[in-house]
Design an enzyme around this catalytic site. Structure first.
Site, PDB file in Angstrom:
ATOM      1  N   SER A  43       0.858  -1.179   0.000  1.00 26.26           N
ATOM      2  CA  SER A  43       0.000   0.000   0.000  1.00 26.26           C
ATOM      3  C   SER A  43       0.893   1.228   0.000  1.00 26.26           C
ATOM      4  O   SER A  43       1.959   1.234   0.611  1.00 26.26           O
ATOM      5  CB  SER A  43      -0.881  -0.017   1.256  1.00 26.26           C
ATOM      6  OG  SER A  43      -1.256   1.308   1.591  1.00 26.26           O
ATOM      7  N   GLU A  62      -7.669 -10.780  -6.019  1.00 25.01           N
ATOM      8  CA  GLU A  62      -8.841  -9.903  -6.192  1.00 25.01           C
ATOM      9  C   GLU A  62      -9.148  -9.681  -7.671  1.00 25.01           C
ATOM     10  O   GLU A  62     -10.312  -9.636  -8.081  1.00 25.01           O
ATOM     11  CB  GLU A  62      -8.584  -8.563  -5.498  1.00 25.01           C
ATOM     12  CG  GLU A  62      -8.516  -8.692  -3.980  1.00 25.01           C
ATOM     13  CD  GLU A  62      -7.978  -7.427  -3.333  1.00 25.01           C
ATOM     14  OE1 GLU A  62      -8.767  -6.719  -2.706  1.00 25.01           O
ATOM     15  OE2 GLU A  62      -6.771  -7.143  -3.471  1.00 25.01           O
TER      16      GLU A  62
END
Ligand code: ARG
Length: 467
Positions: free
Chosen positions: A287, A300
């Site tokens: 991140s 994902e």
């Protein structure tokens, strides 16, 4: 060639004989498929070579023209592959782009190639060849994924983890057993792929526009040359059939749905709350704001691509559902759906194979979780049936009381004292502790297909012989 004298700017070089003027710009834009069907160039050229060879063999065109046509087509193939070919939207699609270039290269002989065929059977052929090859690729990708799962299953045939129903801890299972569940799913996908290849293994070329042709063609010859089992039987069906594309998309949608479920498990397992697995650096991202994070982006995205693939299936079903026989231009919209789904599926299968091969299994965390949530309650009930002769329904009730007691004392079933357990049912003996551990629980599930490590090894062996 009559077309050669026509002004190609005003009307189409291939079919503009009866047209006085060219299409409106917007007509050209909506009509053209070259932007995407150029992907079919190799299949188109292969189909044309087989067709020209057959026409010459049947005496419909001369050998000399056939040789020129084949030479020209091979030149075009290398022009396209080396990036020198100029695709033109005015020429609509891949078929007419190639034929127009052939005319420039070899002159009037090019005009003989389209004898006894139509773009309707030509596109049915090209697209079918493409889908067949894509299915063969998919079969290999599925085999790679199955291979990785078999390896992980073998490493973890004894690794206990909680098995879930409703995502609530149900009974202990082994991680190997869980991996083998995916082998079954992807194995079914691979069978579907193999069946679809068989279904579509019929050659469309020679069906012409829809009614067949008056020329003395040999459809068995072209079918054989193009690697098909046999020619299709009904020319009307052939030019209006896109089942092969729909079957590809259905298989892709089911397979993507399997991949999505796996992706979802990877997302859940890699959370700090579960911590069953650690994804490799190669298959996760960080991140930009939270330094501690390691995100399962690949999983994902695989989950998300399922939406695209399922969407493509619905799109093509909807495109086809109102079409009268035989060909309608609607069918030109088949290709982008299939191309997009194929790209997404290839990528998803490859990414999942990489992720599964690389991920670190945290056996300690799995084991700790396997023992929590009273996961061996069924084993206690089964012991009461087996050793104390209780009917299962009564055993279920007694076990429920034991779970309530453990909950009250904030401990596991195995932590209850013998006195406590006997206060619930007098028939319970110390032997009960032999079934309350997760290892004993999984080892006891020896039914065919069950989670006992030896059963899982049998499943692995069965698959190894078939992979
Ligand atoms: N580009 C067309 C397609 O993809 C080729 C067939 C065109 N046939 C026709 N009759 N206009 O479907």
């Amino acid at each position: 060639m009559a077309e050669e004298t026509k002004d190609t700017k005003s009307s189409n070089q291939m079919w503009g004989g009866r047209f006085a003027s060219g299409p409106a710009a917007i007509m050209e834009e909506i009509n053209a498929s070259i932007g995407f069907d150029k992907k079919l160039y190799a299949q188109d050229i292969r189909g044309s070579i087989a067709h020209a060879t057959m026409l010459a063999h049947q005496g419909i065109i001369s050998n000399e023209d056939k040789d020129k046509i084949i030479e020209g087509l091979n030149t075009i193939l290398s022009e396209i592959e080396s990036g020198q070919f100029e695709f033109s939207r005015k020429l609509e699609d891949i078929h007419m782009n190639i034929e127009a270039r052939l005319a420039t290269l070899i002159g009037p002989a090019a005009g003989r190639l389209h004898t006894a065929r139509s773009r309707n059977d030509q596109v049915a052929l090209d697209f079918r060849l493409w889908v067949k090859e894509e299915l063969q690729k998919t079969e290999t990708l599925l085999t790679n994924l199955i291979t990785v799962f078999l390896k992980r299953a073998e490493e973890h045939a004894d690794t206990v983890m909680p098995g879930f129903t409703h995502l609530q801890t149900a009974q202990p299972v082994t991680f190997g057993h869980h991996c083998m569940a995916y082998v079954e799913m992807f194995g079914r996908d691979r069978q579907r792929v193999r069946h679809a290849i068989e279904h579509m293994d019929e050659s469309p070329i020679g069906s012409a526009a829809l009614a067949g042709t008056g020329y003395n063609i040999d459809r068995h010859m072209t079918a054989k040359a193009l690697g098909f089992r046999e020619p299709t039987r009904n020319s009307i069906d052939t030019v209006s059939d896109r089942d092969f594309a729909l079957e590809f998309l259905s298989i892709a949608a089911i397979c993507a749905t399997h991949l999505s479920r796996l992706a979802e498990e990877i997302v859940i397992w890699s959370t700090s709350q579960f911590s069953f697995i650690r994804l490799s650096d190669a298959f996760s991202t960080g991140s930009s704001i939270m330094p501690q994070k390691k995100n399962p982006d690949a999983a994902e995205l695989v989950r998300a691509k399922t939406g695209r693939i399922n969407g493509s299936l619905i799109a093509l079903l909807t495109i086809m559902k109102g079409l009268p026989l035989a060909y309608s231009k609607d069918m030109q919209e088949d290709k982008e759906q299939v191309f997009d789904a194929a790209e997404s599926l290839e990528l998803s299968l490859a990414a999942m194979t990489g992720m599964i091969g690389d991920l670190e299994v945290r056996a300690d965390k799995m084991k700790a979780a396997a023992g929590s949530g009273y996961s061996t309650a069924t084993d206690l009930a089964d012991w009461l049936v087996r050793e104390a002769g209780l009917p299962f329904r009564d055993a279920h009730h007694v076990t429920g009381r034991a779970v309530a007691m453990a909950e009250e004392k904030s401990c596991d079933l195995a932590d209850l004292s013998l006195e406590d357990l006997q206060s619930i049912h007098a028939a319970i003996t110390a032997d009960i502790y032999n079934v309350l551990t997760v290892e004993a629980s999984v080892a006891s599930r020896k039914s065919y297909g069950g989670t006992a490590p030896d059963e899982v090894r049998k499943q692995i062996k069965w698959w190894r012989a078939r992979n």
